[in-house]
Design an enzyme around this catalytic site. Structure first.
Site, mmCIF file in Angstrom:
data_model
loop_
_atom_site.group_PDB
_atom_site.id
_atom_site.type_symbol
_atom_site.label_atom_id
_atom_site.label_comp_id
_atom_site.label_asym_id
_atom_site.label_seq_id
_atom_site.Cartn_x
_atom_site.Cartn_y
_atom_site.Cartn_z
ATOM 1 N N ASP A 167 44.427 40.860 39.376
ATOM 2 C CA ASP A 167 42.992 40.884 39.611
ATOM 3 C C ASP A 167 42.276 39.979 38.617
ATOM 4 O O ASP A 167 42.884 39.049 38.078
ATOM 5 C CB ASP A 167 42.465 42.324 39.546
ATOM 6 C CG ASP A 167 41.376 42.591 40.566
ATOM 7 O OD1 ASP A 167 40.315 41.947 40.469
ATOM 8 O OD2 ASP A 167 41.559 43.448 41.453
ATOM 9 N N HIS A 171 35.373 42.725 39.006
ATOM 10 C CA HIS A 171 36.209 43.163 40.121
ATOM 11 C C HIS A 171 37.444 43.927 39.642
ATOM 12 O O HIS A 171 37.763 45.014 40.135
ATOM 13 C CB HIS A 171 36.614 41.928 40.919
ATOM 14 C CG HIS A 171 37.277 42.194 42.222
ATOM 15 N ND1 HIS A 171 38.618 42.455 42.337
ATOM 16 C CD2 HIS A 171 36.787 42.206 43.491
ATOM 17 C CE1 HIS A 171 38.928 42.619 43.616
ATOM 18 N NE2 HIS A 171 37.835 42.473 44.342
ATOM 19 N N SER A 221 38.819 45.225 49.023
ATOM 20 C CA SER A 221 39.246 45.263 47.619
ATOM 21 C C SER A 221 39.130 46.658 47.044
ATOM 22 O O SER A 221 39.934 47.065 46.198
ATOM 23 C CB SER A 221 38.376 44.319 46.777
ATOM 24 O OG SER A 221 38.804 42.994 46.847
#
Length: 807
Positions: free
Chosen positions: A160, A248, A585
């Protein structure tokens, strides 16, 4: 329209990316050279030397191989990334032992209540399964917010954008020593030092060091792969560190394995306890992404290191565009995940955010657990209050409006505010930038149409705000389930039906007025779950005879940890430690957390068994006890959600599982079209006599021992029918068990399962069955996909496999 614009953007990007390969093949760019499995009895040092020798065969005289090789892969698989010319790459493709050579692609990220909702749904839908799981071990297996709940330490690795180690979601409270099998490291970098995490292997340095170790047992590993290495100097900065400067990776890792944090919220919205699905698990971050994207060479490096480090589950919330999908041998995620699964690591990937168009699912290799996105039973209501009788029109968005509660602000449509210099009334009605008269919108609330092909809502809102508007209302049917964040600008979104009431009011008076209320959290919202509009759909363009996506999980307005930000609502002085984000996600780490819990309860289970347990126990009902729908209201199908919504508790006790291993996936590659010589390079250990069957074909992919069934071309099959074979293994507490079958099939499709009863004994744990699909003229004439299910039950377990058949 949106798909056309996306396709055009991808074509432009591909053209720009390929520019470096021009100039007669002399200009260099980064290529990945994939060489399959690490040869047996080959030391890492010898492998690295062989890579350099291979590169040297195509370089100019005097050019050093170590000057062009940027990354080398030597743990899970063999290969390297190097800066080469187009001609040099072509020459390497012809070298013995090379599976593929491809330009380094750049993939994109697929960007608390959710776990409570899943557990509540589990209780309501399958209370019996919960009771059975509770009897399996002391304590409640659903209470994964405590480290003591897991029966073994599991390690979730994430590929990630990095991690924010100071987040309370990564607290070490209650954790014991780092597992001795962990081989990972905590890399130092910009604003990130060795004390940011604990790999359990540093030397003792007194009491203070021991104290630090006791506080660093949650985040046990962190690596980064600097984009500058392969792309040149970064424009965004911050790449040289495992620290997350995007947010994220922090969000996904806390969703998968975050420790419980009481009193979490997003500036008061969505209050409650934020926790990960497997809070007992350790976290290892592999930073492969930046704001500029995720380099394929870095993705492969992350997979390679994760295999060597000893993770149990990998969560990968990123992927390629569905319009420029690479073949498996040139797809970094497919390559890395294949070798990770071969080493016993469950790999969970997001399905992509290109829905609701069909055939947009990515990360569809059959060794990957592919996850779609659904909503939860929480909404964020922001109403429009109209003048006259103060009637309220329901809207939804995340805003912290400071408008007066009384409807006193002039209300105007975008069409009525059209600039005299603009001839396109339709664009003005959509409030496209540059189409409105600033004088007409100043001090007013503006009603704007919105479609998926438009300029983004945030850009429109910023344009209206700069023009002096006091607020805006977007008419937005498709995206209404996802609450857009507008912070302190009063903006909300309504359906077309609600907009009709607003327009009727505007037409009824010469001075229409309104106000917009700040967002309020609504729980127990119905119906939920529904499939999110953005979630990519099947069938897979690559593997039509493998049903994808596999399962669905919460991916809309998910509250989880975030990095500090300077964008604060008015009146706030401190950034929220949590944020509400949507995307597949966000769905992916939900399933990764569930997979880690299943792994903790069943340490010897293979990735295929874990996937099977999650798929066959998934649910298909919403909180109205009705079949799930899409957020457009249409019935959801397996192409939308695979086997259904993940049921974490039920997956702990599935009864039967569909097993598959490396050999099964290699025969899949045979049927996919790879020849045996290429497959022998890919595989780690093959019997000397391995070969692809003479009748290998894409149709035989349907026989892969998968927990779901996909059959294409039924009307073209001999006799108008197709039979597939499956085998199930009894993993229930009772060694002697009898399962009978129930089939749910649509009209026009005949499905027969043989035998219709499976009797397991102490000596017989695995049994096979055949499912025959036929329909003759009715099936051939039926357009589209026909779906149903095959369910085996022993009176306690319900082992459900969805199927999709096309003619």
């Amino acid at each position: 329209m949106a798909a056309i614009w996306l396709l055009l953007a991808c074509l432009i990007a591909a053209s720009l990316a390929g520019a470096g390969a021009g100039d007669g093949g002399s200009r260099s760019q980064v290529y990945v050279v994939y060489m399959g499995a690490v040869p047996a009895r080959t030391s890492p040092n010898l492998l690295l030397e062989s890579h350099l020798r291979l590169v040297g065969t195509v370089l100019k005289r005097g050019q050093r191989a170590d000057s062009v090789v940027l990354r080398q892969y030597r743990h899970g698989f063999s290969g390297f990334a190097a800066r080469l010319s187009k001609d040099q790459a072509a020459a390497l493709r012809r070298r013995p032992g090379v599976v593929s050579v491809f330009a380094d692609p750049v993939y994109q990220l697929h960007t608390t209540r959710s776990w409570d909702f899943l557990q509540q749904a589990a209780v309501k839908i399958d209370a019996a399964a919960r009771r059975r799981a509770a009897r399996k071990a002391a304590g409640d297996p659903s209470s994964s917010s405590s480290p003591a709940a897991a029966t073994a330490d599991t390690i979730i690795g994430l590929l990630d954008s990095g991690i924010w180690p100071e987040s309370p979601s990564f607290s070490d409270a209650g954790f014991g020593p780092v597992p001795a099998r962990w081989k990972g490291v905590c890399m130092t970098g910009d604003d990130f030092n060795s004390s940011s995490c604990n790999n359990g292997k540093r030397r003792r340095q007194g009491f203070l060091h021991l104290l630090r170790r006791s506080r660093r047992r949650k985040l046990i590993g962190a690596r980064y792969y600097d984009m500058d290495d392969v792309r040149g100097p970064s424009q965004s900065g911050g790449g040289g560190s495992p620290r997350d400067d995007v947010g994220h990776g922090t969000h996904t890792s806390s969703t998968a394995a975050g420790s419980a944090v009481a009193g979490a919220s997003y500036y008061g919205l969505a209050p409650g306890t934020a926790k990960g699905g497997s809070a007992a698990s350790r976290v290892a971050m592999y930073r492969v992404c930046s704001e500029e994207g995720c380099a394929g060479s870095a993705i492969l490096a992350g997979f390679d290191d994760a295999v060597a480090d000893g993770v149990d589950v990998l969560s990968v919330s990123l992927g390629a565009s569905p319009y420029f999908r690479q073949d498996f041998s040139a797809d970094p995620i497919a390559i890395g995940s294949f070798h990770a699964v071969a080493k016993g690591i469950t790999v969970v990937c997001s399905a992509g955010n290109s829905g609701p168009a069909a055939a947009t699912v990515v990360n569809a290799a059959p060794w990957i657990l592919t996850v779609a996105a659904t909503t939860i039973d929480r909404d964020f209501e922001s109403d429009v209050v109209l003048g006259g009788n103060n009637s309220a029109v329901r809207g939804g968005a995340i805003n912290f409006s400071n408008l007066d509660k009384s409807p006193k602000y002039p209300l105007i449509t975008g069409a009525a505010a059209k600039s005299s210099s603009v001839s396109d009334a339709a664009s003005a009605s959509h409030c496209e930038p540059g189409t409105l008269d600033r004088g007409k919108v100043q001090g007013k609330i503006v009603l704007c149409n919105h479609s998926q092909g438009d300029t983004s809502k945030q850009v429109k809102a910023d344009e209206l705000k700069s023009a002096g508007a006091v607020g805006c209302i977007f008419v937005n049917d498709a995206e209404l389930a996802v609450a857009t964040t507008y912070l302190d600008f009063p903006a909300t979104e309504v359906t077309s039906a609600s907009a009709a009431a607003i327009r009727k009011y505007i037409a009824s008076t010469s001075q229409p007025v309104a106000t917009i209320t700040p967002a309020a959290t609504v729980t127990e919202y119905k119906p939920a779950p529904v499939v999110a509009y953005f979630s990519s759909r099947g069938p897979s363009a690559q593997t039509g005879n493998v049903l994808k996506p596999d399962v669905a999980a919460p991916g809309v307005n998910i509250l989880a940890s975030w990095i500090p930000t300077s964008s604060l609502p008015a009146g706030q002085t401190q950034a929220s430690q949590f944020k509400l984000v949507s995307g597949t996600s966000m769905a992916c780490p939900h399933v990764a957390g569930a997979a880690a819990t299943v792994k903790a309860w069943n340490p010897t289970w293979s990735p295929a068994a874990i996937r099977s347990a999650i798929m066959t126990t998934a649910t298909q009902l919403d909180n109205n006890h009705a079949p799930m729908t899409t957020d457009f209201g249409s019935p959801a199908t397996p192409y939308d959600y695979g086997a259904g919504q993940v049921h974490p508790t039920g997956a702990l006790d599935p009864g039967l599982v569909y097993e598959a291993g490396e050999d099964d996936y290699l025969h899949f590659l045979c049927n996919y079209g790879y020849d045996a010589s290429k497959i022998k390079l890919i595989a780690a250990s093959l019997p000397g006599g391995f070969y692809c069957a003479a009748n290998a074909s894409t149709g035989l992919i349907s026989d892969l021992n998968y927990p779901s069934i996909a059959v294409s071309g039924l009307g073209k099959a001999a006799g108008g029918g197709r039979t597939v074979t499956r085998a199930v293994t009894n993993v229930g507490a009772q060694e002697e068990a009898t399962y009978t079958v129930a089939v749910s099939a649509p009209a026009g499709l005949d499905v027969k399962v043989t035998p219709n009863k499976l009797e397991f004994t102490k000596g017989v744990k695995t049994l096979a069955f055949q499912a025959s699909f036929s329909g003759g003229k009715d099936a051939a004439a039926k357009k589209g996909a026909m779906s149903g299910s095959i369910t085996w039950s022993d009176g306690k377990h319900m082992v459900r496999s969805p199927f999709v058949v096309t003619s």
